[in-house]
Design an enzyme around this catalytic site. Structure first.
Site, PDB file in Angstrom:
ATOM      1  N   ASP A 112      -1.466 -10.234  -1.099  1.00 45.10           N
ATOM      2  CA  ASP A 112      -0.124 -10.231  -0.500  1.00 45.10           C
ATOM      3  C   ASP A 112      -0.047 -11.036   0.788  1.00 45.10           C
ATOM      4  O   ASP A 112       1.001 -11.637   1.086  1.00 45.10           O
ATOM      5  CB  ASP A 112       0.411  -8.806  -0.314  1.00 45.10           C
ATOM      6  CG  ASP A 112      -0.534  -7.879   0.432  1.00 45.10           C
ATOM      7  OD1 ASP A 112      -1.554  -8.339   0.974  1.00 45.10           O
ATOM      8  OD2 ASP A 112      -0.258  -6.662   0.456  1.00 45.10           O
ATOM      9  N   ALA A 125       0.801  -1.221   0.000  1.00 44.76           N
ATOM     10  CA  ALA A 125       0.000   0.000   0.000  1.00 44.76           C
ATOM     11  C   ALA A 125       0.831   1.267   0.000  1.00 44.76           C
ATOM     12  O   ALA A 125       0.306   2.356  -0.224  1.00 44.76           O
ATOM     13  CB  ALA A 125      -0.940  -0.001   1.209  1.00 44.76           C
ATOM     14  N   SER A 161       4.563   1.021  -1.103  1.00 45.35           N
ATOM     15  CA  SER A 161       5.708   0.853  -2.004  1.00 45.35           C
ATOM     16  C   SER A 161       5.586  -0.470  -2.739  1.00 45.35           C
ATOM     17  O   SER A 161       4.817  -1.363  -2.353  1.00 45.35           O
ATOM     18  CB  SER A 161       7.032   0.912  -1.238  1.00 45.35           C
ATOM     19  OG  SER A 161       7.150  -0.192  -0.362  1.00 45.35           O
ATOM     20  N   GLY A 162       6.370  -0.584  -3.808  1.00 47.39           N
ATOM     21  CA  GLY A 162       6.420  -1.822  -4.568  1.00 47.39           C
ATOM     22  C   GLY A 162       7.856  -2.163  -4.896  1.00 47.39           C
ATOM     23  O   GLY A 162       8.757  -1.334  -4.767  1.00 47.39           O
TER      24      GLY A 162
END
Length: 490
Positions: free
Chosen positions: A238, A10, A12-13
């Site tokens: 996730d 929610a 960062s990736g």
């Protein structure tokens, strides 16, 4: 055999490459990027096209950093949010963020149409205003042209996978979070869709984790100068990926996936749909290997992160380690909040909201940053104890400790407070559980790992897990009683 995991949270990736290397699962982070929602007027959106751009950068960097021979790609993201695709295959507007206020009051409206008991019996999902069900109902009630023009409903990982492959498919662990998917029939619940006037034809059948669900589109391969790759459906929620990576050597274990949200529970073979699970508002989300995640969603480090953001807006910028140090220096057990109180879902100013909660409950009001942060961390630890005890009652299991994974691993004070609160060891690690679970499912699909049990054994060998032993049992038991008293009356 190298595989690539796109792991989007929610905030960062990242793109993480991995492979089996002897008796360990080796992995390398090759690209990290920010994931910030964008407010336009009254609405809050995900910048999904920017996320897809960053995924393309991850594919480029994989080739540039020595991973030119990838064998597959997998995607995991947070749950509940979705995009709508029109009849011509184009995205109809940016997906709404789960904290957008359009959902306010919709849970109550839906439950006036369908009783809570019936919704829970059909879906097994915790009642939270952020669930996809209430967003779709809000679009229906507002006469949104998006819903009227939608030909396909795709959850966030489904949508990003569609951008990669052109294939529109759902994945079961993420579909299960919508509160529209029936865990017993393993299909979208047509009765609920019909009762709420939602078009059943836009929902694709859900595939299981471990299936190949497409290959990179030719246009994308040309743009990136890369070969075509299979895209594997992993545990695309996730938390499903995180639970797949719990380094547990026994089948019965309790876990806490701790990040922006905290998700605490256990793995069960069948959903628990009894009245007690409904009363305690537990959830039964899909898991890898046809299991279910009996768990409770808890507000989590969103409280901590929002305090940091608010103070930064006011000109006080604090590093994460500085915040933990401030909390550590504050006096313990002075006040508590209920982390899941609706007033903390999308407040204008989190520190002021925490202060208001303390006023409303007749407690002393925290003034300093350290006092506010200590209140948050201790309250989270106490809530973890409550949920762990209820998980044991619902599952009929007794757990010797708690596996803590995700970003919360890096908060030593929270880990110790949690061990103190539950009166049992906390085994902290890995922080990268979601990406590792994503990689593991891909490697199982390729036959590099036999099954999820072997994957967990590999991870247990690969990772350094830190153990936190409980301390000051009498003080924490007394404080837990105060926490229950304060939060029960609000």
């Amino acid at each position: 055999m190298n595989v690539l995991a796109f792991d989007l949270g929610a905030s960062s990736g990242r793109a993480v490459a991995g492979r089996v290397d002897g008796n360990r699962l080796a992995f390398w982070e090759i690209h990290r990027f920010e994931n910030s929602p964008v407010r336009v007027g009254e609405r809050l959106y995900w910048d999904v096209l920017r996320l897809f751009h960053e995924m393309k950068q991850g594919l480029l960097k994989a080739r540039q950093t020595g991973f030119s021979e990838l064998h597959s790609v997998g995607i995991d993201t947070w749950g509940v949010d979705f995009g709508l695709i029109g009849a011509h295959g184009e995205l109809l507007g940016n997906p709404y963020h789960y904290r957008d206020s359009l959902i306010d009051g919709k849970l109550e409206e839906v439950c006036a149409i369908l009783p809570k008991r019936e919704i829970f019996a059909r879906t097994g999902i915790q009642f939270m205003p952020i669930n996809s069900l209430y967003r779709l109902y809000a679009l229906k009630q507002s006469g949104s042209p998006l819903l009227e023009q939608a030909a396909s409903f795709l959850m966030m990982p489904d949508l990003l996978r569609y951008f990669l492959t052109g294939e529109k498919k759902s994945e079961w662990t993420n579909a299960s979070t919508t509160q529209l998917y029936n865990p017993l029939t393993r299909s979208w619940d047509e009765y609920m869709l019909q009762s709420l006037g939602l078009p059943a034809e836009m929902f694709a059948d859900a595939v299981e984790p471990g299936q190949v669900v497409g290959v990179l589109q030719p246009s994308l391969c040309t743009e990136l100068e890369c070969p075509s790759l299979p895209v594997v459906a992993v545990g695309e929620h996730d938390t499903a990926s995180a639970v797949a990576a719990i380094p547990a050597l026994t089948p019965d274990f309790a876990y806490l996936s701790c990040g922006t949200w905290s998700l605490l529970g256990t793995e069960v073979p069948q959903p628990v749909l009894n009245d007690q699970a409904l009363e305690w508002n537990f959830t039964n989300e899909g898991g890898v290997n046809r299991t279910f995640r009996l768990l409770k969603n808890i507000m989590g480090l969103w409280l901590f992160e929002e305090c940091r953001r608010c103070w930064a807006v006011g000109g006080t910028r604090l590093r994460y380690d500085e915040m933990v140090a401030l909390a550590h220096g504050a006096k313990p057990f002075q006040r508590f909040i209920e982390p899941d109180d609706p007033m903390f879902l999308h407040p204008a100013h989190m520190p002021k909201q925490i202060q208001q909660y303390c006023r409303d409950t007749g407690q002393s009001v925290p003034e300093s940053a350290g006092e506010i942060l200590r209140c948050v961390l201790e309250s989270l630890a106490m809530k973890y104890r409550l949920v762990l005890e209820r998980t044991e009652m619902l599952s009929g299991k007794r757990f010797s400790g708690l596996h803590l994974v995700g970003g919360g691993v890096n908060n030593a004070l929270l880990c110790q407070c949690t061990a103190n609160a539950i009166g049992r060891p906390v085994w902290a690690g890995p922080a990268e559980a979601t990406a590792l679970g994503n990689l593991a499912v891909q490697l199982i699909a390729h036959g590099q790992i036999r099954d999820i049990r072997e994957a967990r054994a590999l991870l247990s060998e690969s990772l350094a897990i830190k153990s936190y032993e409980p301390q000051e049992a009498a003080l924490w038991n007394e404080a837990y009683g105060l926490f229950r008293q304060v939060t029960a009356c609000h």
